[in-house]
Scaffold this active site. Sequence first.
Site, short mmCIF file in Angstrom:
data_model
loop_
_atom_site.label_atom_id
_atom_site.label_comp_id
_atom_site.label_asym_id
_atom_site.label_seq_id
_atom_site.Cartn_x
_atom_site.Cartn_y
_atom_site.Cartn_z
CB THR A 145 -0.94 0.00 1.22
OG1 THR A 145 -0.20 -0.42 2.37
CG2 THR A 145 -2.10 -0.96 1.02
N GLY A 146 2.16 1.15 0.06
CA GLY A 146 3.01 2.32 -0.15
C GLY A 146 3.07 3.30 0.99
CB ALA A 183 17.53 20.13 1.94
CB VAL A 239 9.46 24.52 9.08
CG1 VAL A 239 8.05 25.02 8.85
CG2 VAL A 239 10.42 25.13 8.06
CG ASP A 309 7.54 3.61 -0.33
OD1 ASP A 309 8.56 3.04 -0.76
OD2 ASP A 309 7.17 4.74 -0.71
CG HIS A 441 38.17 7.61 -25.33
ND1 HIS A 441 38.24 8.46 -24.25
CD2 HIS A 441 38.67 8.28 -26.40
CE1 HIS A 441 38.78 9.60 -24.65
NE2 HIS A 441 39.04 9.52 -25.95
#
Length: 462
Positions: A145-146, A183, A239, A309, A441
Amino acid sequence: MIPVSEAKKHDLVVIGAGPGGYAAAIRAAQLGLDVGCVEKEARLGGTCLRVGCIPSKALLESSEKYAEAQHGLEVHGIKVGGAKLDLAAMMARKDGIVTALTDGIAGLFKGNKVTRYEGAAQLDGPGRVRVGDTVLEAGKIIIATGSTAASVPGVKMDGDRIGDSTAALAWPEVPEKLIVIGAGYIGLELGSVWARLGAQVTVLEYLKRILPGTDGEIARVAQQLFKKQGLAFELGAKVTGARVKGGKCVVEVEGKEPLSADRVLVAVGRKPVTDGLNLESAGVKLDDRGFIKIDAHHRAAEGVWAIGDVVGGLLLAHKATEEGVAVAERLAGKAGHFDPAVIPAVCYTDPEIAGVGHTEEQLKDDGVPYNKGVYTFRSNGRAMALDRVEGRVKVLAHKETDRVLGVHIIGPRAGDLIAEATAAMAFGASAEDIGRVCHAHPTLSEVLKEAALGAYDKPLHS
Ligand code: NAD
């Protein structure tokens, strides 16, 4: 309770059709299982395809072209005057890519005979999944389900002016002033997009560094380069609140004066999605951070597995896919393999940032003796031809065995270059193995070869 005789029966039911769930469903079906997959959104593909990796990469590409047309072509002897932004067209292109890919997953489900159920699923006791009035029965269930965007207490997201990444992927105009909270990958990727399109971007970060988890040396180089591109950073800035007031956003930072902006992007991490799944009914448990607890084989309870996740680790689409395929293969009686130690991570800024394996800080903390080879893009012929000479490759190898322990790159196409390092590490390569492989190369990959040479001996061009 709906009688068992009326339940729809499958060998496997997958909950969630993101990169973890859809990959598990397709792979299991390819291996002969009868698979049902439940997804609450109308479009398949999860956060990654609908509102994450794919739309953000579309905007990153488009905004990079816009920035290049404005000030990146003169060096090539090309003068372009008056490049104009058509934001609506840029957004429409992004939406088209999302539609093509999400439709593509629906096509793959049909082709592989995965039965799709639309709705929010919940466990309904062992071996049962409920989707509205429909009950599915399966001996095997995978939860995929993330995750969803986290927030900061005190930050009032209105989904428009103060929003998460989903909102920032669809803003209708370029904000004059944008404040990004966090960040990490999302803050820097989407902050870059809006900066290139003309916004004045300030990134507020609680830590004293950007990109937590990334190799420190690479993150420091990244910050310098992003500063040159016009991104402002305030580190050590916690914050504590944000709200819309009189058409402007006001952002509160602990110990500082409030800041004002036209829009705010909240990118402070993600949290697992487990609400409403009725996990207890099948004996599935959460850890203290809210992720589903699993064993070494991704088993969460009798007949239930979990991937992606929602189980934590690196919150990356490709990590979920690897887990999904491995679990599907195990459930089909094969030896599914997943190695959490060799998962590459890529941040698609300009330049890109990519890494795999241990960072230098981790090796120091663990007391692992290592050699380090660093080589920059500055003297690489291909990088010069591209006018992309900023950045470096760092190879970390064990001091005694020379086995590669980590590779970290900031530079052009770092996201593609990391694939070689990942493959080498997956096969247990030494730095000398990479250094002795013939690299074409002129290519950017020669910088990886030189860094590998540097880790066990000396770069040739030094
Ligand atoms: P993140 O965890 O990478 O970064 C969040 C940052 O916000 C951290 O640096 C944290 O210190 C900071 N923060 C938290 N609370 C704060 C506060 N009150 N004030 C100021 N700063 C604060 O999270 P993200 O960037 O939101 O990304 C979420 C997840 O999605 C990550 O796991 C990331 O790996 C993944 N992701 C990956 C990619 C990619 O692979 N290219 C792209 C986007 C997202």
